[in-house]
Design a protein around this motif. Structure first.
Motif, PDB file in Angstrom:
ATOM      1  N   PRO A  98      86.787 101.854  51.593  1.00  0.00           N
ATOM      2  CA  PRO A  98      86.503 102.243  53.111  1.00  0.00           C
ATOM      3  C   PRO A  98      87.103 103.190  53.910  1.00  0.00           C
ATOM      4  N   PRO A  99      87.092 103.955  55.159  1.00  0.00           N
ATOM      5  CA  PRO A  99      85.934 103.964  55.212  1.00  0.00           C
ATOM      6  C   PRO A  99      84.382 105.237  54.708  1.00  0.00           C
ATOM      7  N   THR A 100      84.956 105.270  53.378  1.00  0.00           N
ATOM      8  CA  THR A 100      84.318 105.559  52.505  1.00  0.00           C
ATOM      9  C   THR A 100      82.458 105.695  52.674  1.00  0.00           C
ATOM     10  N   PRO A 101      81.603 106.914  53.102  1.00  0.00           N
ATOM     11  CA  PRO A 101      80.277 106.384  53.024  1.00  0.00           C
ATOM     12  C   PRO A 101      79.640 106.526  52.038  1.00  0.00           C
ATOM     13  N   GLU A 102      79.749 105.347  51.056  1.00  0.00           N
ATOM     14  CA  GLU A 102      79.487 105.112  49.664  1.00  0.00           C
ATOM     15  C   GLU A 102      78.432 104.218  50.325  1.00  0.00           C
ATOM     16  N   TRP A 103      77.202 103.507  49.718  1.00  0.00           N
ATOM     17  CA  TRP A 103      76.253 103.177  49.598  1.00  0.00           C
ATOM     18  C   TRP A 103      76.446 101.442  48.786  1.00  0.00           C
ATOM     19  N   GLY A 104      77.846 101.184  47.903  1.00  0.00           N
ATOM     20  CA  GLY A 104      78.079 100.568  47.546  1.00  0.00           C
ATOM     21  C   GLY A 104      79.016  99.756  48.908  1.00  0.00           C
ATOM     22  N   THR A 105      80.270 100.630  48.873  1.00  0.00           N
ATOM     23  CA  THR A 105      80.989 100.372  49.859  1.00  0.00           C
ATOM     24  C   THR A 105      80.388  99.823  51.496  1.00  0.00           C
ATOM     25  N   MET A 106      79.856 100.132  51.584  1.00  0.00           N
ATOM     26  CA  MET A 106      78.757  99.841  52.867  1.00  0.00           C
ATOM     27  C   MET A 106      77.598  98.626  53.095  1.00  0.00           C
ATOM     28  N   LEU A 107      77.285  98.315  51.261  1.00  0.00           N
ATOM     29  CA  LEU A 107      77.398  96.210  51.224  1.00  0.00           C
ATOM     30  C   LEU A 107      78.065  96.459  51.468  1.00  0.00           C
ATOM     31  N   ALA A 108      79.108  96.328  50.956  1.00  0.00           N
ATOM     32  CA  ALA A 108      80.690  95.161  51.026  1.00  0.00           C
ATOM     33  C   ALA A 108      80.457  94.556  52.417  1.00  0.00           C
ATOM     34  N   GLU A 109      80.629  96.320  53.115  1.00  0.00           N
ATOM     35  CA  GLU A 109      80.989  96.521  54.032  1.00  0.00           C
ATOM     36  C   GLU A 109      80.366  95.144  55.044  1.00  0.00           C
ATOM     37  N   ALA A 110      79.403  95.301  55.037  1.00  0.00           N
ATOM     38  CA  ALA A 110      78.416  94.479  55.738  1.00  0.00           C
ATOM     39  C   ALA A 110      78.050  93.242  55.598  1.00  0.00           C
ATOM     40  N   ARG A 111      78.347  92.915  54.492  1.00  0.00           N
ATOM     41  CA  ARG A 111      78.303  91.281  53.792  1.00  0.00           C
ATOM     42  C   ARG A 111      78.065  90.021  55.404  1.00  0.00           C
ATOM     43  N   GLU A 112      78.789  89.839  55.786  1.00  0.00           N
ATOM     44  CA  GLU A 112      79.188  89.329  56.550  1.00  0.00           C
ATOM     45  C   GLU A 112      78.760  89.180  57.915  1.00  0.00           C
ATOM     46  N   PHE A 113      77.165  90.339  57.739  1.00  0.00           N
ATOM     47  CA  PHE A 113      76.975  90.215  58.980  1.00  0.00           C
ATOM     48  C   PHE A 113      75.160  90.345  58.546  1.00  0.00           C
ATOM     49  N   ILE A 114      75.149  89.986  56.963  1.00  0.00           N
ATOM     50  CA  ILE A 114      73.161  89.164  56.600  1.00  0.00           C
ATOM     51  C   ILE A 114      72.807  89.007  58.387  1.00  0.00           C
ATOM     52  N   LEU A 115      73.224  87.524  58.340  1.00  0.00           N
ATOM     53  CA  LEU A 115      71.799  87.313  59.154  1.00  0.00           C
ATOM     54  C   LEU A 115      71.777  87.851  60.572  1.00  0.00           C
ATOM     55  N   ARG A 116      72.948  88.484  61.158  1.00  0.00           N
ATOM     56  CA  ARG A 116      72.658  88.657  62.566  1.00  0.00           C
ATOM     57  C   ARG A 116      72.369  90.523  62.682  1.00  0.00           C
ATOM     58  N   ALA A 117      72.974  90.754  61.633  1.00  0.00           N
ATOM     59  CA  ALA A 117      72.514  92.254  61.936  1.00  0.00           C
ATOM     60  C   ALA A 117      71.874  92.878  60.456  1.00  0.00           C
ATOM     61  N   TRP A 118      70.527  92.317  60.125  1.00  0.00           N
ATOM     62  CA  TRP A 118      70.133  93.204  58.405  1.00  0.00           C
ATOM     63  C   TRP A 118      70.077  94.163  58.252  1.00  0.00           C
ATOM     64  N   TRP A 119      69.652  94.881  59.299  1.00  0.00           N
ATOM     65  CA  TRP A 119      69.603  96.748  58.604  1.00  0.00           C
ATOM     66  C   TRP A 119      71.414  97.548  58.079  1.00  0.00           C
ATOM     67  N   VAL A 120      71.970  96.649  58.482  1.00  0.00           N
ATOM     68  CA  VAL A 120      73.722  96.948  57.802  1.00  0.00           C
ATOM     69  C   VAL A 120      73.369  96.783  56.725  1.00  0.00           C
ATOM     70  N   VAL A 121      72.935  95.811  56.052  1.00  0.00           N
ATOM     71  CA  VAL A 121      72.523  95.671  54.765  1.00  0.00           C
ATOM     72  C   VAL A 121      71.075  95.761  53.814  1.00  0.00           C
ATOM     73  N   THR A 122      70.263  96.351  54.528  1.00  0.00           N
ATOM     74  CA  THR A 122      69.340  96.948  53.850  1.00  0.00           C
ATOM     75  C   THR A 122      69.137  98.589  53.727  1.00  0.00           C
ATOM     76  N   PHE A 123      69.409  98.936  54.725  1.00  0.00           N
ATOM     77  CA  PHE A 123      69.265 100.286  54.920  1.00  0.00           C
ATOM     78  C   PHE A 123      70.061 100.917  53.737  1.00  0.00           C
ATOM     79  N   PRO A 124      70.974 100.870  52.910  1.00  0.00           N
ATOM     80  CA  PRO A 124      71.761 101.186  52.147  1.00  0.00           C
ATOM     81  C   PRO A 124      71.071 100.697  51.241  1.00  0.00           C
ATOM     82  N   GLY A 125      70.756  99.057  50.362  1.00  0.00           N
ATOM     83  CA  GLY A 125      70.368  99.012  49.750  1.00  0.00           C
ATOM     84  C   GLY A 125      68.888  99.658  48.690  1.00  0.00           C
ATOM     85  N   VAL A 126      68.087 100.129  50.249  1.00  0.00           N
ATOM     86  CA  VAL A 126      66.572 100.245  49.874  1.00  0.00           C
ATOM     87  C   VAL A 126      67.408 101.583  49.359  1.00  0.00           C
ATOM     88  N   ALA A 127      67.794 102.374  50.242  1.00  0.00           N
ATOM     89  CA  ALA A 127      68.768 104.058  49.366  1.00  0.00           C
ATOM     90  C   ALA A 127      68.693 103.917  47.962  1.00  0.00           C
TER      91      ALA A 127
END
Length: 302
Positions: free
Chosen positions: A247-276
């Motif tokens: 972090p803060p490199t905008p690499e898709w896997g790193t973005m997923l790692a940063e978003a793990r704790e927000f999966i339940l209340r902010a689905w988009w921070v995990v879904t969009f990098p995964g879809v990409a």
């Protein structure tokens, strides 16, 4: 005197153009491959023109817009079409810039593994004997380890970073190129054209790289296309585990790692990098299938 049309008709077709036409004919028969090619070219265009397309900087933070949802949900901010992450960074911009890192990883990993693997495979296949046995046993040892586990171990030794992750992934992928090249060389080196070149006095290096190698490229091109998607996946996995891009490199896997704790209340921070990751890898795999159909004579349909 023959007219211009007769002269044009009598003009021989460029062999290289004929080869390209034949390649496109078989490649375009696979509709999935054509779709994958256009999606991949779209991702490449996004990566190349990221500075122009991205509405915000990849690491710009907007403290007044934390975890804003995408534009179609209630509470969205019109400045951020796909919402923001936990520190107020625009998701769309980070996804766009992240395409650069993913394609960069794929290009460097495949290029490094291909170059080294081809050289080692040529030496193993041409030399034979103890040299061949030694090289192949080393490759068998590397293949005996789960690829991601071996990459993790190598990154742990080298230190977590994107460069070290690429080195580790390239080492893990190299045995596939060595085995493919060796098998192709063993098949080609006993053929008449190689024997004729050897009798004519061609040196071993010329025989390996000029005479034999061009006839071994088809399976290597297909393997490179499929390895490209594997490299992107492995880099994303290492980034997710904190061993790749930091972090803060905008690499898709790193973005997923940063978003793990927000999966339940902010689905988009995990879904969009995964879809990409999903779309890019799927497009490359479809394109690889088309390359296999077009380059493998056994699969060409009459």
């Amino acid at each position: 005197m023959a007219d211009a049309s007769t002269t044009a008709a009598a003009k021989p077709i460029d062999p290289r153009l004929a080869v390209l036409r034949e390649f496109w004919f078989y490649f375009s028969e696979n509709r999935g491959a054509v779709i994958g090619m256009w999606v991949f070219l779209f991702v490449v265009a996004i990566a190349v023109f990221a500075d122009v397309i991205a509405p915000h900087g990849a690491i710009d933070q907007y403290r007044d817009a934390l975890l804003k949802p995408p534009f179609w949900q209630e509470g969205a901010d019109p400045r951020f079409l796909l919402g923001t992450d936990a520190v107020g960074r625009d998701m769309l911009s980070r996804l766009i810039y992240g395409s650069r890192f993913s394609l960069f990883v794929g290009c460097i990993v495949v290029s490094g593994a291909l170059i080294v693997g081809v050289i080692v495979g040529l030496v193993a296949g041409y030399a034979g004997g103890r040299v061949d046995a030694l090289i192949m046993r080393v490759m068998d040892i590397i293949l005996a380890f789960p690829s991601l586990l071996l990459a993790l171990a190598l990154v742990a030794v080298l230190g977590p970073s994107l460069i070290n992750a690429m080195i580790a992934i390239a080492i893990v992928q190299q045995p596939h190129y060595v085995r493919l090249t060796r098998a192709a060389v063993l098949s080609e080196k006993t053929k008449d054209y190689v024997v004729a070149a050897r009798v004519a006095g061609a040196r071993p290096l010329r025989l390996m790289f000029v005479t034999i190698l061009p006839n071994c490229l088809s399976p290597l091109i297909v393997q490179a296309a499929l390895s490209f998607s594997t490299a992107i996946l492995d880099a994303a996995a290492l980034g997710f585990l904190g061993m790749g891009a930091q972090p803060p490199t905008p690499e898709w896997g790193t973005m997923l790692a940063e978003a793990r704790e927000f999966i339940l209340r902010a689905w988009w921070v995990v879904t969009f990098p995964g879809v990409a990751i999903l779309v890019t890898v799927l497009a490359i795999n479809l394109m690889g299938d088309g390359l296999r159909d077009a380059l493998d004579p056994k699969l060409k349909r009459s």
